[in-house]
Enzyme design. Structure first.
Site, mmCIF file in Angstrom:
data_model
loop_
_atom_site.group_PDB
_atom_site.id
_atom_site.type_symbol
_atom_site.label_atom_id
_atom_site.label_comp_id
_atom_site.label_asym_id
_atom_site.label_seq_id
_atom_site.Cartn_x
_atom_site.Cartn_y
_atom_site.Cartn_z
ATOM 1 N N PHE A 129 57.724 24.812 60.081
ATOM 2 C CA PHE A 129 57.141 24.393 58.818
ATOM 3 C C PHE A 129 57.333 22.880 58.701
ATOM 4 C CE2 PHE A 129 56.808 24.122 54.141
ATOM 5 C CZ PHE A 129 55.637 24.829 53.969
ATOM 6 N N ASP A 210 66.593 27.515 59.823
ATOM 7 C CA ASP A 210 65.885 27.691 58.563
ATOM 8 C C ASP A 210 65.550 29.174 58.451
ATOM 9 O OD1 ASP A 210 64.078 27.883 56.484
ATOM 10 O OD2 ASP A 210 62.981 26.060 57.008
ATOM 11 N N TYR A 235 62.864 32.599 46.903
ATOM 12 C CA TYR A 235 61.667 33.008 46.168
ATOM 13 C C TYR A 235 60.700 33.811 47.031
ATOM 14 C CZ TYR A 235 60.087 28.615 48.347
ATOM 15 O OH TYR A 235 59.820 27.596 49.238
ATOM 16 N N LYS A 236 61.021 34.036 48.294
ATOM 17 C CA LYS A 236 60.149 34.831 49.153
ATOM 18 C C LYS A 236 60.593 36.291 49.096
ATOM 19 C CE LYS A 236 59.214 30.874 52.209
ATOM 20 N NZ LYS A 236 57.813 30.623 51.817
ATOM 21 N N ARG A 383 47.431 35.802 56.783
ATOM 22 C CA ARG A 383 48.843 36.175 56.838
ATOM 23 C C ARG A 383 49.101 37.308 55.846
ATOM 24 N NH1 ARG A 383 53.588 31.761 55.986
ATOM 25 N NH2 ARG A 383 52.700 31.843 53.901
#
Length: 423
Positions: A129, A210, A235-236, A383
């Site tokens: 990312f 990460d 938050y995922k 995705r």
């Protein structure tokens, strides 16, 4: 291979047999449609909302006394949450803390370990990312290290995955840090964290990760694997809400390192309010806290961890693997126009599936218009994240069925356009 039943009825049967059926009712699942974007933002949940409402009520009723009199005291949020996160990350309680955002934590920890390292090179990969590279380059420049020469980027052979042998070739005795994601955000490849850690240590380098796309859906064993440091968001898959607090892990062997981004919230608690001009770090990972804990960004995590702990990270992983396997098999069965860019081997797969198609962007948009919430990633990925917390097998069936309908509609439009140009 066993006979695969691709019917909707079979999907319903699999849902009925699930040991995690009760989880779905704790989330605000769309009545008409499917939410399959939980690897970007998890759904609103009753437990998170209740924890947030409780913190707001404490603010209303206690005012400043909430720092010491709330339950739990706001002052202790970072450490309390860190201790609970340690349980799903395979870490000691004092090795984890909930603090900052993911990018801030990358700055803080990469800076710390660059200061401590003998080498100057940081090994990353081209499928990371982007924010990870932004932060790493900034920390290298701050120490007079030229990223153009010392940021070693492992290239992908297929544009989807990273091969371990290519990382081996990139790591040398000049390597300071090997920093990798646990799961690649685009393809969903799950990297081998213990093996990468061992590789880094063979060259006296540090291993950092990460965990944004794995925390809450993939079990980890950070301490026993001797991982040096890690960061993540909540938050995922942890479903703690937009802008929720991040987290970090530091192995206890490194508690003596001075934090590169020192701030007063990382000061030892006993003398924090003495306002001393010199920084005295707190014990454990808590020393890497920087600014005052954002209470309302952290409170929902108490509720969502109730859900994760009740389900068990092992059970969540088992359901996630079954869901992604089912989704992949459905795509193979019903969508010959599409490729699956995610590893088929479950041991190399995280919690989402990359469905590849040349028109992925428009497909993602049309799916959303039909109530199927997915996202698009360049250049050709739809995705799909069947979160084990609230997505079922029938939901996965609906996703593929709607995608089939969109593809068929596009084909009909194309044929009609071609016919209209025939003279």
């Amino acid at each position: 291979m066993d006979d695969f039943d691709a019917s909707r009825a079979a999907a319903r049967m699999r849902d009925a047999e699930s040991s995690l059926n009760g989880l779905r009712e704790r989330f605000s699942v769309p009545k008409d449609g499917v939410y399959a974007d939980g690897n970007s933002l998890g759904l609103h949940g009753q437990d998170a909302a209740a924890a947030l409402e409780s913190a707001v009520a404490e603010w209303r009723e206690l005012g400043i006394e909430g720092w010491t009199e709330a339950e739990p005291p706001w002052f202790e949020y970072g450490e309390r949450l860190g201790a609970r996160l340690a349980g799903i990350l395979g870490a000691n309680e004092d090795e984890c803390v909930a603090t900052n955002s993911t990018t801030v934590n990358i700055h803080a920890l990469v800076g710390t370990f660059l200061e401590a390292a003998d080498g100057d090179q940081v090994v990353v990969n081209e499928l990371d990312f982007p924010t990870d590279h932004y932060a790493i380059r900034a920390q290298m420049r701050a120490r007079g290290i030229d990223p153009a020469e010392n940021l070693v980027v492992v290239e992908s052979r297929d544009g989807r995955t990273i091969e371990f042998d290519d990382v081996v070739d990139a790591v040398t005795d000049d390597t300071a840090i090997v920093f990798m994601p646990s799961v690649l955000y685009r393809s969903g490849q799950l990297l081998d964290v213990p093996r990468l850690t061992e590789l880094a240590h063979e060259h006296d380098a540090y291993a950092g990760f990460d965990l944004a796309h794995s925390v809450g859906v993939v079990p980890h064993d950070l301490h026993d694997a001797d991982v040096d440091f890690a960061v993540w968001c909540s938050y995922k898959y942890l479903n703690a809400g937009p802008g929720a607090i991040g987290g970090l892990y530091v192995h206890e062997d490194h508690f003596d390192l001075p934090p590169a981004l020192a701030g007063w919230w990382g000061h030892e608690n006993e003398t924090q309010f003495d306002m001393r001009p010199e920084f005295t770090p707190a014990s454990g990972a808590a020393a890497w806290q920087i600014g005052t804990v954002p209470v309302f960004a952290a409170a929902p995590l108490f509720g969502t961890l109730d859900v994760t702990e009740a389900a068990g990270i092992g059970s969540l992983r088992e359901r996630s693997v079954n869901l992604t396997d089912y989704l992949i098999r459905l795509v193979d069965e019903r969508l010959p126009e599409c490729d699956v860019g995610t590893p088929i081997d479950a041991d190399r797969r995280g919690g989402h599936v990359a469905v590849e198609h040349p028109n992925a962007e428009s497909l993602s948009r049309e799916l959303r218009e039909r109530g199927v919430v997915v996202d698009f990633r360049q250049p050709n990925v739809v995705r799909v994240a069947p979160s084990p917390y609230y997505v079922g097998f029938e939901d996965a069936w609906v996703i593929v069925d709607e995608l089939r309908s969109v593809l068929d509609a596009d084909e009909r439009r194309t044929s009609s356009d071609e016919d209209s140009h025939v003279t």
